[in-house]
Design an enzyme around this catalytic site. Structure first.
Site, PDB file in Angstrom:
ATOM      1  N   LYS A  28       2.829   4.512  -0.399  1.00 56.64           N
ATOM      2  CA  LYS A  28       2.763   5.652  -1.509  1.00 56.64           C
ATOM      3  C   LYS A  28       3.875   6.583  -1.204  1.00 56.64           C
ATOM      4  CE  LYS A  28      -1.692   4.316  -2.665  1.00 56.64           C
ATOM      5  NZ  LYS A  28      -1.799   3.020  -1.734  1.00 56.64           N
ATOM      6  N   LYS A  56      -6.084   8.905   4.430  1.00 58.10           N
ATOM      7  CA  LYS A  56      -6.394   8.206   5.590  1.00 58.10           C
ATOM      8  C   LYS A  56      -5.351   8.840   6.679  1.00 58.10           C
ATOM      9  CE  LYS A  56      -6.122   4.724   2.404  1.00 58.10           C
ATOM     10  NZ  LYS A  56      -6.316   5.156   0.926  1.00 58.10           N
ATOM     11  N   HIS A  93       0.943  -1.184  -0.053  1.00 53.17           N
ATOM     12  CA  HIS A  93      -0.033   0.174  -0.098  1.00 53.17           C
ATOM     13  C   HIS A  93       0.934   1.232  -0.128  1.00 53.17           C
ATOM     14  CE1 HIS A  93      -4.239  -0.951   1.463  1.00 53.17           C
ATOM     15  NE2 HIS A  93      -4.193  -1.280   0.414  1.00 53.17           N
ATOM     16  N   HIS A 142      -9.906   9.617  -0.313  1.00 55.25           N
ATOM     17  CA  HIS A 142      -9.024   8.429  -0.440  1.00 55.25           C
ATOM     18  C   HIS A 142      -7.679   8.533   0.555  1.00 55.25           C
ATOM     19  CE1 HIS A 142      -6.002   5.496  -2.241  1.00 55.25           C
ATOM     20  NE2 HIS A 142      -6.898   4.826  -2.295  1.00 55.25           N
TER      21      HIS A 142
HETATM   22  O1  LIG Z   1      -3.946   1.517  -2.167  1.00 54.85           O
HETATM   23  C1  LIG Z   1      -5.211   1.792  -2.065  1.00 54.85           C
HETATM   24  O2  LIG Z   1      -5.204   2.702  -1.537  1.00 54.85           O
HETATM   25  C2  LIG Z   1      -6.151   0.877  -2.679  1.00 54.85           C
HETATM   26  C3  LIG Z   1      -6.055  -0.641  -2.551  1.00 54.85           C
HETATM   27  N1  LIG Z   1      -7.094  -1.297  -2.999  1.00 54.85           N
HETATM   28  C4  LIG Z   1      -7.896  -1.047  -3.600  1.00 54.85           C
HETATM   29  C5  LIG Z   1      -8.949  -1.942  -4.168  1.00 54.85           C
HETATM   30  C6  LIG Z   1      -8.898  -3.281  -3.877  1.00 54.85           C
HETATM   31  C7  LIG Z   1      -9.442  -3.964  -2.825  1.00 54.85           C
HETATM   32  C8  LIG Z   1      -9.431  -5.116  -2.491  1.00 54.85           C
HETATM   33  C9  LIG Z   1      -8.807  -6.075  -3.321  1.00 54.85           C
HETATM   34  C10 LIG Z   1      -8.005  -5.533  -4.476  1.00 54.85           C
HETATM   35  C11 LIG Z   1      -8.224  -4.126  -4.649  1.00 54.85           C
HETATM   36  C12 LIG Z   1     -10.100  -1.291  -5.084  1.00 54.85           C
HETATM   37  C13 LIG Z   1     -10.258   0.012  -5.354  1.00 54.85           C
HETATM   38  C14 LIG Z   1      -9.146   0.969  -4.797  1.00 54.85           C
HETATM   39  C15 LIG Z   1      -7.959   0.445  -3.882  1.00 54.85           C
HETATM   40  C16 LIG Z   1      -7.149   1.333  -3.286  1.00 54.85           C
HETATM   41  O3  LIG Z   1      -7.143   2.577  -3.733  1.00 54.85           O
END
Ligand SMILES: O=C(O)c1c[nH]c2c(-c3ccccc3)cccc2c1=O
Length: 468
Positions: free
Chosen positions: A122, A361, A120, A359
């Site tokens: 970034k 957190k 995750h 989006h």
């Molecule tokens: O890194 C991030 O913030 C995000 C991480 N997973 C996301 C998913 C997703 C959720 C479950 C399984 C696979 C994909 C779907 C849509 C947006 C995100 C997202 O924005």
């Protein structure tokens, strides 16, 4: 000693950008003046105004490579670029295909040893001739994440290279780290990838003077942590840093009683499976950590969780499509109806971001009158055990599944006992991304769930939502 000429940093010219260096992303489709205050686009972050780029690294979860390259100024598009990702199998195949037209792009796949973990994190490393800039943020490297959402960005100064002259006393502080151990903790995080390509960036970071960093690194990496590593990551790291830098140091033990009720606000774009009631993890582990409950009496947890309602999504600039980035699944939500009583709406009138679906957190602790802020965290971590960790083996081991990173603002690192949150937004109050006090869900409100249809009311684009 050689006088380090403090290069003029264009970020400093943005009104109210200092001392926090905490920005939102610009939003298309709202009046410009609301974008001017503490907001940046990816093109602005990557622009030539910051100096001559040598090479960069982009840590993220989702990538649109052609679009990403376009965000770099044309003269920087051939510079070496390291993409650090967690893609596997067909996602890795398509990422490789997207990168093939760009010979200077290298891929670094993060070791993902634990099922259901994700990369995750970034983060950007931008190496200039003058020094290195580090950006820790919440946006995927895809256009929709930088268009009409509320996203968070912490952008470091350009840290200068440690000069070779031996008599340069300014950098004797343990290889030029900050009081917040920013460099140490960033290197500890990077070391967990055990990646050859990241060796170059770790060495580069070592060679730069980061003594001016005024935020703490709060990160997560996959693993099971005990002993000396027990408090290095996840929610125990957050506890370790906040417990020693606010309540105990500033407020004295006696006053601590009055702070027990100071509310904690969590705000995120997805929610994991947290158990059959709050006692499983939310209160027992996560809240306890954040409240630093070390008094004998237990009192009502003041935990407020901001997560968009269906109505917040329906009336957002993107309409129901915003919900595509709020992946809270029915399968998870149906097993935790108890969570709904903690939920508050996404509301950000003062930043004109009420309709820019979140989006970002963030986690924070404030006084009961919401005028003082005790600490503030912006991070990639949603409200899930995978991100924050869950205690095992009789609370002697923390089990984490995902890579996450964020930065924590503590008043002590800004020479104050709390950050002001004042009503008028242009004062030197901390630029929190949403309105406080938070707005409770209405009786008819439901949390946004991504995988069920919404057809009874159309959204701001006159659309309905039919997942399949
Ligand atoms: O890194 C991030 O913030 C995000 C991480 N997973 C996301 C998913 C997703 C959720 C479950 C399984 C696979 C994909 C779907 C849509 C947006 C995100 C997202 O924005």
């Amino acid at each position: 000693s050689t006088i380090q000429l403090k290069r003029y940093d264009p970020i400093d010219k943005i009104k109210h950008s200092l001392p926090y260096r905490f920005f939102l992303t610009t939003v298309k489709g709202i009046p410009d003046e609301n974008n001017a205050l503490n907001a940046l686009s990816l093109k602005e972050i990557l622009s030539t105004q910051h100096g001559q780029l040598i090479q960069s690294a982009q840590f993220n979860y989702m990538f649109h490579i052609d679009w990403l390259i376009e965000q770099y100024p044309s003269e920087f598009r051939q510079k070496p670029l390291l993409i650090v990702h967690g893609c596997k199998r067909d996602e890795l195949a398509s990422l490789k295909a997207e990168c093939s037209p760009y010979p200077k792009i290298e891929l670094c796949s993060a070791d993902m040893p634990i099922p259901f973990g994700t990369h995750h994190t970034k983060m950007m490393f931008l190496l200039y001739t003058e020094g290195i800039r580090i950006v820790i943020h919440t946006s995927n490297l895809i256009p929709q994440d930088w268009n009409q959402k509320t996203q968070g960005i912490w952008i470091s100064p350009i840290f200068p290279k440690i000069s070779k002259t031996t008599d340069d006393y300014s950098t004797t502080t343990a290889n030029s780290d900050s009081h917040t151990n920013f460099k140490r903790d960033l290197l500890t995080y990077l070391d967990r990838y055990s990646s050859k390509q990241l060796q170059f960036w770790m060495q580069t970071i070592l060679e730069h003077d980061m003594s001016s960093a005024n935020v703490h690194v709060i990160s997560s990496v996959p693993g099971r942590f005990t002993g000396g590593d027990f408090q290095k990551f996840g929610h125990l790291k957050l506890r370790q840093v906040t417990i020693y830098c606010t309540l105990k140091t500033y407020l004295g033990i006696d006053k601590q009683e009055q702070y027990q009720s100071w509310p904690i606000v969590g705000q995120f774009s997805s929610i994991g499976s947290l158990g059959k009631d709050a006692d499983q993890w939310l209160e027992k582990e996560f809240l306890t950590t954040l409240k630093q409950l070390n008094s004998s009496y237990l009192e009502k947890p003041e935990l407020k969780l901001i997560y968009p309602s269906v109505e917040n999504v329906r009336t957002s600039l993107e309409g129901y499509k915003a919900g595509g980035s709020l992946p809270y699944s029915m399968n998870t939500a149906m097993r935790q109806p108890w969570l709904n009583k903690y939920l508050y709406q996404w509301h950000s009138d003062y930043r004109n971001r009420t309709h820019a679906s979140p989006h970002i957190k963030t986690y924070l602790r404030t006084s009961n009158d919401y005028k003082q802020l005790l600490w503030f965290l912006v991070t990639s971590a949603n409200l899930s055990k995978a991100a924050w960790g869950s205690l095992e083996k009789d609370n002697t081991q923390l089990f984490i599944r995902s890579y996450e990173i964020g930065v924590l603002f503590l008043p002590k690192n800004f020479s104050c006992s709390s950050f002001p949150i004042l009503d008028d937004k242009i004062s030197d109050s901390f630029p929190i991304p949403y309105d406080l006090p938070p707005t409770k869900y209405e009786a008819k409100d439901k949390p946004w769930i991504v995988d069920i249809p919404y057809t009874s009311q159309r959204d701001s684009h006159d659309c309905t939502w039919n997942p399949h």
